[in-house]
Design a protein around this motif. Structure first.
Motif, PDB file in Angstrom:
ATOM      1  N   THR A   1       0.848  -1.183   0.000  1.00  0.00           N
ATOM      2  CA  THR A   1       0.000   0.000   0.000  1.00  0.00           C
ATOM      3  C   THR A   1       0.890   1.240   0.000  1.00  0.00           C
ATOM      4  OG1 THR A   1      -0.092   0.095   2.423  1.00  0.00           O
ATOM      5  CG2 THR A   1      -1.815  -1.174   1.313  1.00  0.00           C
ATOM      6  N   ALA A   2       0.367   2.323  -0.528  1.00  0.00           N
ATOM      7  CA  ALA A   2       1.088   3.593  -0.527  1.00  0.00           C
ATOM      8  C   ALA A   2       0.572   4.452   0.622  1.00  0.00           C
ATOM      9  CB  ALA A   2       0.890   4.322  -1.854  1.00  0.00           C
ATOM     10  N   VAL A   3       1.494   4.947   1.442  1.00  0.00           N
ATOM     11  CA  VAL A   3       1.136   5.817   2.561  1.00  0.00           C
ATOM     12  C   VAL A   3       1.997   7.077   2.470  1.00  0.00           C
ATOM     13  CG1 VAL A   3       1.010   6.072   5.062  1.00  0.00           C
ATOM     14  CG2 VAL A   3       0.508   3.853   4.013  1.00  0.00           C
TER      15      VAL A   3
ATOM     16  N   GLY B   1       2.435  11.606  -6.713  1.00  0.00           N
ATOM     17  CA  GLY B   1       1.053  12.007  -6.489  1.00  0.00           C
ATOM     18  C   GLY B   1       0.278  10.980  -5.682  1.00  0.00           C
ATOM     19  N   THR B   2      -0.719  11.442  -4.960  1.00  0.00           N
ATOM     20  CA  THR B   2      -1.423  10.598  -3.991  1.00  0.00           C
ATOM     21  C   THR B   2      -2.566   9.786  -4.595  1.00  0.00           C
ATOM     22  OG1 THR B   2      -2.782  12.502  -3.353  1.00  0.00           O
ATOM     23  CG2 THR B   2      -0.812  12.062  -2.042  1.00  0.00           C
ATOM     24  N   SER B   3      -2.833   9.925  -5.902  1.00  0.00           N
ATOM     25  CA  SER B   3      -3.846   9.064  -6.532  1.00  0.00           C
ATOM     26  C   SER B   3      -3.355   7.629  -6.670  1.00  0.00           C
ATOM     27  CB  SER B   3      -4.225   9.594  -7.917  1.00  0.00           C
ATOM     28  OG  SER B   3      -4.930  10.809  -7.812  1.00  0.00           O
ATOM     29  N   TYR B   4      -2.046   7.441  -6.596  1.00  0.00           N
ATOM     30  CA  TYR B   4      -1.489   6.099  -6.678  1.00  0.00           C
ATOM     31  C   TYR B   4      -1.548   5.476  -5.288  1.00  0.00           C
ATOM     32  CZ  TYR B   4       0.088   7.746 -11.197  1.00  0.00           C
ATOM     33  OH  TYR B   4       0.118   8.272 -12.472  1.00  0.00           O
ATOM     34  N   LYS B   5      -2.471   4.542  -5.122  1.00  0.00           N
ATOM     35  CA  LYS B   5      -2.744   3.950  -3.805  1.00  0.00           C
ATOM     36  C   LYS B   5      -1.842   2.757  -3.487  1.00  0.00           C
ATOM     37  CE  LYS B   5      -6.431   6.569  -3.076  1.00  0.00           C
ATOM     38  NZ  LYS B   5      -6.492   7.583  -2.006  1.00  0.00           N
TER      39      LYS B   5
ATOM     40  N   GLY C   1      22.091  -2.818 -10.881  1.00  0.00           N
ATOM     41  CA  GLY C   1      22.028  -2.098 -12.148  1.00  0.00           C
ATOM     42  C   GLY C   1      20.786  -1.238 -12.281  1.00  0.00           C
ATOM     43  N   PHE C   2      19.619  -1.829 -12.000  1.00  0.00           N
ATOM     44  CA  PHE C   2      18.382  -1.058 -12.042  1.00  0.00           C
ATOM     45  C   PHE C   2      17.335  -1.775 -11.207  1.00  0.00           C
ATOM     46  CE2 PHE C   2      17.230  -4.305 -15.038  1.00  0.00           C
ATOM     47  CZ  PHE C   2      15.849  -4.354 -15.055  1.00  0.00           C
ATOM     48  N   PHE C   3      16.301  -1.029 -10.838  1.00  0.00           N
ATOM     49  CA  PHE C   3      15.129  -1.594 -10.182  1.00  0.00           C
ATOM     50  C   PHE C   3      13.927  -0.762 -10.586  1.00  0.00           C
ATOM     51  CE2 PHE C   3      16.524   1.731  -7.378  1.00  0.00           C
ATOM     52  CZ  PHE C   3      15.388   2.237  -6.797  1.00  0.00           C
ATOM     53  N   CYS C   4      12.731  -1.281 -10.297  1.00  0.00           N
ATOM     54  CA  CYS C   4      11.506  -0.618 -10.742  1.00  0.00           C
ATOM     55  C   CYS C   4      10.605  -0.281  -9.556  1.00  0.00           C
ATOM     56  CB  CYS C   4      10.744  -1.499 -11.727  1.00  0.00           C
ATOM     57  SG  CYS C   4      11.643  -1.824 -13.261  1.00  0.00           S
ATOM     58  N   PRO C   5      10.566   0.990  -9.136  1.00  0.00           N
ATOM     59  CA  PRO C   5       9.535   1.453  -8.199  1.00  0.00           C
ATOM     60  C   PRO C   5       8.312   1.851  -9.015  1.00  0.00           C
ATOM     61  CG  PRO C   5      11.135   3.193  -8.574  1.00  0.00           C
ATOM     62  CD  PRO C   5      11.522   2.048  -9.472  1.00  0.00           C
ATOM     63  N   GLU C   6       7.220   1.115  -8.872  1.00  0.00           N
ATOM     64  CA  GLU C   6       6.092   1.231  -9.789  1.00  0.00           C
ATOM     65  C   GLU C   6       4.870   1.820  -9.088  1.00  0.00           C
ATOM     66  OE1 GLU C   6       5.391  -2.620 -11.616  1.00  0.00           O
ATOM     67  OE2 GLU C   6       7.469  -3.184 -11.183  1.00  0.00           O
ATOM     68  N   PRO C   7       4.566   3.091  -9.336  1.00  0.00           N
ATOM     69  CA  PRO C   7       3.344   3.670  -8.780  1.00  0.00           C
ATOM     70  C   PRO C   7       2.128   3.103  -9.506  1.00  0.00           C
ATOM     71  CG  PRO C   7       4.396   5.229 -10.250  1.00  0.00           C
ATOM     72  CD  PRO C   7       5.309   4.047 -10.164  1.00  0.00           C
ATOM     73  N   GLN C   8       1.129   2.691  -8.746  1.00  0.00           N
ATOM     74  CA  GLN C   8      -0.003   1.972  -9.319  1.00  0.00           C
ATOM     75  C   GLN C   8      -1.298   2.482  -8.695  1.00  0.00           C
ATOM     76  OE1 GLN C   8       0.970  -2.088 -10.245  1.00  0.00           O
ATOM     77  NE2 GLN C   8      -0.995  -2.832  -9.518  1.00  0.00           N
ATOM     78  N   ILE C   9      -2.287   2.790  -9.525  1.00  0.00           N
ATOM     79  CA  ILE C   9      -3.592   3.221  -9.007  1.00  0.00           C
ATOM     80  C   ILE C   9      -4.236   2.109  -8.190  1.00  0.00           C
ATOM     81  CG2 ILE C   9      -5.957   3.814  -9.629  1.00  0.00           C
ATOM     82  CD1 ILE C   9      -4.942   5.224 -12.076  1.00  0.00           C
TER      83      ILE C   9
ATOM     84  N   GLY D   1     -13.584  -0.757  -2.936  1.00  0.00           N
ATOM     85  CA  GLY D   1     -12.896  -0.101  -4.028  1.00  0.00           C
ATOM     86  C   GLY D   1     -11.950   0.985  -3.577  1.00  0.00           C
ATOM     87  N   GLU D   2     -12.330   1.760  -2.565  1.00  0.00           N
ATOM     88  CA  GLU D   2     -11.477   2.839  -2.078  1.00  0.00           C
ATOM     89  C   GLU D   2     -10.177   2.292  -1.510  1.00  0.00           C
ATOM     90  OE1 GLU D   2     -10.015   6.540  -1.228  1.00  0.00           O
ATOM     91  OE2 GLU D   2     -11.750   6.015  -2.466  1.00  0.00           O
ATOM     92  N   GLU D   3     -10.249   1.134  -0.869  1.00  0.00           N
ATOM     93  CA  GLU D   3      -9.056   0.528  -0.264  1.00  0.00           C
ATOM     94  C   GLU D   3      -8.089   0.012  -1.322  1.00  0.00           C
ATOM     95  OE1 GLU D   3      -7.881  -3.209   2.710  1.00  0.00           O
ATOM     96  OE2 GLU D   3      -9.957  -2.508   2.591  1.00  0.00           O
ATOM     97  N   ILE D   4      -8.608  -0.493  -2.433  1.00  0.00           N
ATOM     98  CA  ILE D   4      -7.750  -1.124  -3.424  1.00  0.00           C
ATOM     99  C   ILE D   4      -7.599  -0.306  -4.708  1.00  0.00           C
ATOM    100  CG2 ILE D   4      -8.205  -3.439  -2.538  1.00  0.00           C
ATOM    101  CD1 ILE D   4     -10.174  -3.883  -4.807  1.00  0.00           C
TER     102      ILE D   4
END
Length: 332
Positions: free
Chosen positions: A244-246, A270-274, A286-294, A306-309
């Motif tokens: 979860t994003a906090v 941005g905070t729309s990514y939960k 070498g690299f990694f992926c921090p992936e913001p996800q709605i 729905g709001e939780e997920i």
């Protein structure tokens, strides 16, 4: 200060280049609208994973692990299916190991350049993809919609604005993420061991053997607590984890610090990514992926609010948009 926006080439592919002072960036409209490069040419930093001349074939085969790919719908869907408004959508099963659909359609699709140019303080480009009954993905996600990306480059770094518009007559699911591939190290004179990453994570979702959420949480390990608090070496263990994003201090972001040089790359999404995904290619430096996800992975198949997920719809004619920024700050 020089400010430019022009059509050119990136390793033989059509690109739109942006340049402002010490920064430059490139977008590949024909390959997923991918922002494939963001660089500090003065310091020699390359912040995003680029394929390079020898890697273009690999990039075209797997464009999801370079630059900033657009995932729509993002991540995995059980058996390639999910319910929506009384229908069941059936997506192609393209991850044989799990029997799931993964990552959607737009990161490989051709996008169109709508506009590019310069202003007093920035250069910019807008690319878009319009899906209707003539688009190949309409078979699987039968909605009419437009996705636009605007990238702006300035002394304040790289800004991203994403806009989704429901052009159709029915409500559609709004499911989106970015599979952002960040270099560690991004400086030539540094090693991966010099880097620490911090991410605004909350709880870790429990994933089953098919990498799908069970709906339960798991306790964070001590290293994951460091990831949330003071920062941790990005390759401390193999990661393919969902959180979860906090937001902290009102912001939802990743911070990657080069402790040798005292430089931090900030990815403020941005905070729309939960939700966040974090993947580090089996702990390979070498690299990694921090992936913001709605939305939660497999969200339409998960029986949680729905709001939780992060599961919501766009009604006919509605828009959804969010902004993000990549920028650099000194830490010493």
């Amino acid at each position: 200060m020089d400010i430019e926006a022009y059509e050119g080439q990136f390793e033989g592919e059509d690109a739109v280049w942006l340049r402002v002072g010490r920064y430059e960036a490139a977008v590949l409209p024909g390959i997923g609208g991918n922002l494939i490069a963001f660089r500090d040419t003065q310091s020699g930093y390359r912040f995003l994973r680029e394929p390079g001349t020898e890697g273009m074939d690999a990039f075209k085969e797997s464009p999801g692990v370079y630059g900033i790919p657009v995932l729509f719908p993002p991540n995995r869907y059980e058996d390639g299916k999910f319910p929506w408004n009384g229908q069941v959508y059936r997506l192609p099963i393209n991850e044989k190991a799990t029997g799931n659909h993964i990552h959607g359609f737009l990161y490989t699709a051709a996008w169109q350049v709508e506009d590019f140019g310069t202003g007093k303080n920035e250069s910019y480009v807008t690319v878009a993809v319009k899906v209707d009954e003539n688009h190949p993905s309409y078979t699987y996600l039968p909605h009419q919609y437009t996705v636009k990306l605007r990238y702006g480059l300035s002394e304040a770094g790289l800004s991203q604005q994403v806009l989704i518009h429901n052009n159709g007559d029915e409500a559609m699911p709004c499911l989106l993420a970015f599979h952002t591939a960040v270099n560690a190290p991004f400086a030539r004179e540094s090693a991966a061991s010099d880097y620490r990453v911090k991410l605004t994570i909350g709880d870790r979702w429990e994933l089953n053997e098919r990498m799908l959420p069970t709906g339960n949480y798991q306790p964070l390990t001590p290293k994951e607590t460091e990831l949330r608090e003071e920062g941790v070496y990005p390759f401390f263990a193999p990661l393919d984890n969902h959180y979860t994003a906090v937001p902290q201090n009102g912001r939802n972001r990743m911070e990657l610090t080069d402790t040798k040089l005292g430089v931090t790359l900030v990815y403020d999404v941005g905070t729309s990514y939960k939700q966040w995904m974090i993947w580090n290619n089996g702990a390979t430096e070498g690299f990694f992926c921090p992936e913001p996800q709605i939305n939660l992975v497999n969200a339409p198949n998960v029986q949680l609010p729905g709001e939780e997920i992060g599961l919501f719809s766009l009604q006919p004619g509605e828009y959804w948009e969010e902004t993000a920024r990549l920028y650099v700050k000194k830490t010493i």
